[in-house]
Write a protein that holds these residues in place. Sequence first.
Motif, PDB file in Angstrom:
ATOM      1  N   HIS A 810       0.857  -1.206   0.000  1.00 61.36           N
ATOM      2  CA  HIS A 810       0.000   0.000   0.000  1.00 61.36           C
ATOM      3  C   HIS A 810       0.883   1.242   0.000  1.00 61.36           C
ATOM      4  O   HIS A 810       0.937   1.996   0.972  1.00 61.36           O
ATOM      5  CB  HIS A 810      -0.926  -0.006   1.214  1.00 61.36           C
ATOM      6  N   LEU A 811       1.547   1.459  -1.091  1.00 61.28           N
ATOM      7  CA  LEU A 811       2.577   2.491  -1.169  1.00 61.28           C
ATOM      8  C   LEU A 811       1.981   3.897  -1.038  1.00 61.28           C
ATOM      9  O   LEU A 811       2.417   4.698  -0.205  1.00 61.28           O
ATOM     10  CB  LEU A 811       3.331   2.340  -2.496  1.00 61.28           C
ATOM     11  N   GLU A 812       0.955   4.182  -1.837  1.00 65.27           N
ATOM     12  CA  GLU A 812       0.376   5.529  -1.828  1.00 65.27           C
ATOM     13  C   GLU A 812      -0.264   5.845  -0.472  1.00 65.27           C
ATOM     14  O   GLU A 812      -0.111   6.943   0.056  1.00 65.27           O
ATOM     15  CB  GLU A 812      -0.679   5.641  -2.948  1.00 65.27           C
ATOM     16  N   ALA A 818       2.711   9.542   5.815  1.00 62.51           N
ATOM     17  CA  ALA A 818       4.011  10.176   6.084  1.00 62.51           C
ATOM     18  C   ALA A 818       3.973  11.662   5.737  1.00 62.51           C
ATOM     19  O   ALA A 818       4.462  12.509   6.507  1.00 62.51           O
ATOM     20  CB  ALA A 818       5.105   9.469   5.277  1.00 62.51           C
ATOM     21  N   HIS A 819       3.355  11.998   4.606  1.00 61.92           N
ATOM     22  CA  HIS A 819       3.277  13.390   4.155  1.00 61.92           C
ATOM     23  C   HIS A 819       2.492  14.242   5.151  1.00 61.92           C
ATOM     24  O   HIS A 819       2.926  15.323   5.564  1.00 61.92           O
ATOM     25  CB  HIS A 819       2.628  13.424   2.762  1.00 61.92           C
ATOM     26  N   HIS A 850      11.874   2.343  -2.597  1.00 55.21           N
ATOM     27  CA  HIS A 850      10.687   2.236  -3.446  1.00 55.21           C
ATOM     28  C   HIS A 850      10.780   3.182  -4.631  1.00 55.21           C
ATOM     29  O   HIS A 850      10.373   2.839  -5.743  1.00 55.21           O
ATOM     30  CB  HIS A 850       9.421   2.544  -2.636  1.00 55.21           C
ATOM     31  N   PHE A 851      11.304   4.381  -4.381  1.00 56.12           N
ATOM     32  CA  PHE A 851      11.428   5.370  -5.456  1.00 56.12           C
ATOM     33  C   PHE A 851      12.307   4.828  -6.588  1.00 56.12           C
ATOM     34  O   PHE A 851      11.978   4.937  -7.760  1.00 56.12           O
ATOM     35  CB  PHE A 851      12.009   6.671  -4.905  1.00 56.12           C
ATOM     36  N   GLU A 852      13.434   4.204  -6.203  1.00 57.86           N
ATOM     37  CA  GLU A 852      14.349   3.659  -7.212  1.00 57.86           C
ATOM     38  C   GLU A 852      13.668   2.562  -8.037  1.00 57.86           C
ATOM     39  O   GLU A 852      13.782   2.529  -9.261  1.00 57.86           O
ATOM     40  CB  GLU A 852      15.618   3.110  -6.542  1.00 57.86           C
ATOM     41  N   ASP A 896       4.255  11.739 -13.806  1.00 57.53           N
ATOM     42  CA  ASP A 896       4.607  12.738 -12.780  1.00 57.53           C
ATOM     43  C   ASP A 896       4.253  12.218 -11.395  1.00 57.53           C
ATOM     44  O   ASP A 896       5.023  12.347 -10.448  1.00 57.53           O
ATOM     45  CB  ASP A 896       3.839  14.050 -13.026  1.00 57.53           C
ATOM     46  N   TYR A 897       3.061  11.604 -11.307  1.00 57.05           N
ATOM     47  CA  TYR A 897       2.601  11.112  -9.997  1.00 57.05           C
ATOM     48  C   TYR A 897       3.543  10.041  -9.447  1.00 57.05           C
ATOM     49  O   TYR A 897       3.956  10.073  -8.299  1.00 57.05           O
ATOM     50  CB  TYR A 897       1.185  10.556 -10.150  1.00 57.05           C
ATOM     51  N   LEU A 898       3.918   9.098 -10.321  1.00 55.95           N
ATOM     52  CA  LEU A 898       4.788   8.012  -9.871  1.00 55.95           C
ATOM     53  C   LEU A 898       6.197   8.494  -9.590  1.00 55.95           C
ATOM     54  O   LEU A 898       6.871   7.971  -8.711  1.00 55.95           O
ATOM     55  CB  LEU A 898       4.802   6.897 -10.927  1.00 55.95           C
TER      56      LEU A 898
END
Length: 899
Positions: A810-812, A818-819, A850-852, A896-898
């Motif tokens: 559940h990444l998003e 966190a945000h 995860h970003f990478e 852009d979102y990803l």
Amino acid sequence: LPPQFSGLLGTVYRRGNLSFTRDGNSLLSPVGNRISLFDLKNNKCETLPLATRLNIVCVGLSPDGSLAILIDEEGAALLVSLIGKCVIHQFYFHKPVHSVSFSPDGKKFVVTKDNLAYLYHAPGKKREFNAFVLDKTYYGPYDETTCIAWTDDSKCFAVGSKDMSTWVFGAERWANLIYYSLGGHKDVIVACFFEENSLDLYTISQDAALCVWQCDTELDGLKPMPPKDAAKKKKAEEDDEELLEEPKGEEIHGKADPSEEETRNKVKYSRVAKYFFNKEGDFNNLTAAAYHKKTHLLVTGFASGVFHLHELPDFNLIHSLSISDQRIASISINCTGDWIAFGCSGLGQLLVWEWQSESYVLKQQGHFNSMVSLAYSPDGQYIVTGGEDGKVKVWNTSSSFCFVTFTEHNSGVTAVTFTSTGYVVLSASLDGTVRAFDLHRYRNFRTFTSPRPSQFSCLAVDSSGEIVAAGSQDSFEIFIWSMQSGRLLDVLAGHEGPISSLSFNPMKCVLASASWDKTVKLWDMLDSWRTKETFIINSDVLVVAFRPDGKELAVAALNGQITFWDHDNAVQTGSIEGRHDLQMGRKELDKITAKQAAKGKSFTTLCYSADGQSILAGGLSKFVCIYNVKEQILMKKFEISCNHSLDAMEEYLDRRKMTEFGSMALIDEGGGGDEGVTIPLPGVKRGDMSYRHFKPEIRVTCVRFCPTGRSWAATTTEGLLLYSLDSGLIFDPFELDIDVTPSNIHKTLSQKEYTMAIVMAFKLNEKKLIQEVIEAVPSSEVDVVCSSLPDLYVEKLLEFLASAFESSCHLEFYLIWAHKLLMLHGQKLKTRSVKLLPVIQFLQKSIQRHFEDVSKLCEWNIYNIKYALAISQQRGMKRPAEETPGDEEELDSDSDYLM
């Protein structure tokens, strides 16, 4: 709560047999007295949290993959559950065991020791008082037994021996096969294999000869012994056992040359072919072999590091390859026959080769000699190690694999470190160079040298990553270089002894240097390039370390003391007498006791914890001590190894190993059959006469705390050991009261009182329950919940989010949490930034990983979609004009979102 052992890096194979798991996707590898499980599909490695007393020499894996038998050098066995990853039973075989093998049906297993083979009932699924019940003892070979092979239906097994014979025994009493002896070889039998669903046999000897044996009877043709004969024999054995102290089970005595009467109406073998591997004369010593029955694939390994693939029974060579310059010690083939695993004990290499595509599935090697230094990357994802073999290796902490090795140094590496960006690794060496390596392109882009050749013993880089400092062993000087230009900026002289340690203040550009001249000097890099302060210590200084906030300096000296200094005011704030905590072991050849020897010992490596409240210390001992700096007390001692194959492990000498002439350890027994010669007498031609058996001494060369604060690592004689807070299930409640129960938490959650439910879940501190509560909060409510969350729980929630990112899909959802937390509580968190830094770095590490992964996937998908569009336009597939702009906008917004 103390961290638990979580992994062993830096060493992938020592000795013993490799085993693939039942599905063929994982590989079990013995590493010293521990066992590592390599998941080849998911590219991960895990070291099981159990250890034998001595090095493991053989591993037996049950056919269903749930149990394993680990046997060490003295014959002590552990029965291990690979599902629960725990020890179920312990057993002692009293003598060294050469091999162990489960029957294909999983009901029995055979152990070979001395010149005997023992058949045991395998531990079942039910509870038993004794898991190892002896069924039969087989006599026959005159010399030590070496290998075991089973038929597919578990009716018979074959045992190879050093007396150049192979024996086929019945696992049950068959009327026409009790035992059968096969000769035909001129050297030690290395391996034997049955053909699929047959009694036909292949035997392979050390002089690279293969014999093919054909049996005149099929497996179905084996006749059970008449009940009368079996009953008589059983009664006779029971009478014998009454007189014996311990039951030996049923005994079967084989004869090498049975009489004609004994062989009548019995199974007969005939040799149909004999093949030789060394026609060219290059391969003189065959050391390991494996056979895959379904594909008829034979793999043989040689002492020269070459391996052959042959197709049997016609002995057609498929291919031959050299994978190492060392002896291949073990070979294993997975169930599908696609992957072949090789272990080379000389260099500690582990290779998995896919023979059809001729490519490596896994290629790992530890440091050949001991590791000397380690450093964590700023985000805690990577560890860099330097060894006496001159190699610099970078390891991934989540997969436990080494992904790059730099071999530019010509001598032992003495120190390694990361710059603050985390993309540059620096290493100092005795070859007189300091090298900088780029982790983007994997190359050595800077080499720093001194005007006169010097052996560098220590290394430090400032927090900006611009100034590099290295201390010299022989000229007593400190050299300062610019990372940008690679030029030597200055040489700091003033010490009167070898420089033992360097450390930069994380907050200022101040360098602390320690030397054997009993001083610690502080140098201000920006001011005047001169000494700012000199501290006089009572003894030779071995190591210095700054606290992460830069306000305190820890110094370890040769007298075993750790002193703490307020370096701004040049005042000593405390000291710890650590000599008694090291608790030295006594080496086999030591003349003085361990207690006396400990008086001259000291800590050789220091490191502050991420929050600066504790300090880790290690030295020439099997213990790593963790002290509370403020209270100056010992909080915990970690025993890093229980492996008695290493020297200096025991506090007292074993009287049984002492004779009137001295210790038995003084007798050099040579290498035995494999590497050296058993007794190095004049005129002996076989084996390496220069080979000597020695015991490495247990020691801790470097300890480092992870910047995330969740784990710490130590380089030791055994390898790189990781201790983590994240391993194992531990009940650790926080401000618990009587009303906080799982049922009450679920009740509160059903009433949609989300903040209250989260607070209660954190009080109970069960990870799964916290995850359940947080994932039950609708994304629209996250903002409200975050704003009403008490400050005390904000930190705990951030820590949980960081750990949840590592495993959750559940990444998003977690990114929203966190945000919102950081936006709403950012100002308050800033005031406690020093204390919260490890948690924030842990969170950053998880998000960065995860970003990478996601960014690579998005770039690849964008490229594929653009490619598909270009192809479709080329082929004249016109899309409706009104749909085109919308599609492109959607594509851009997705990327852009990803990103």
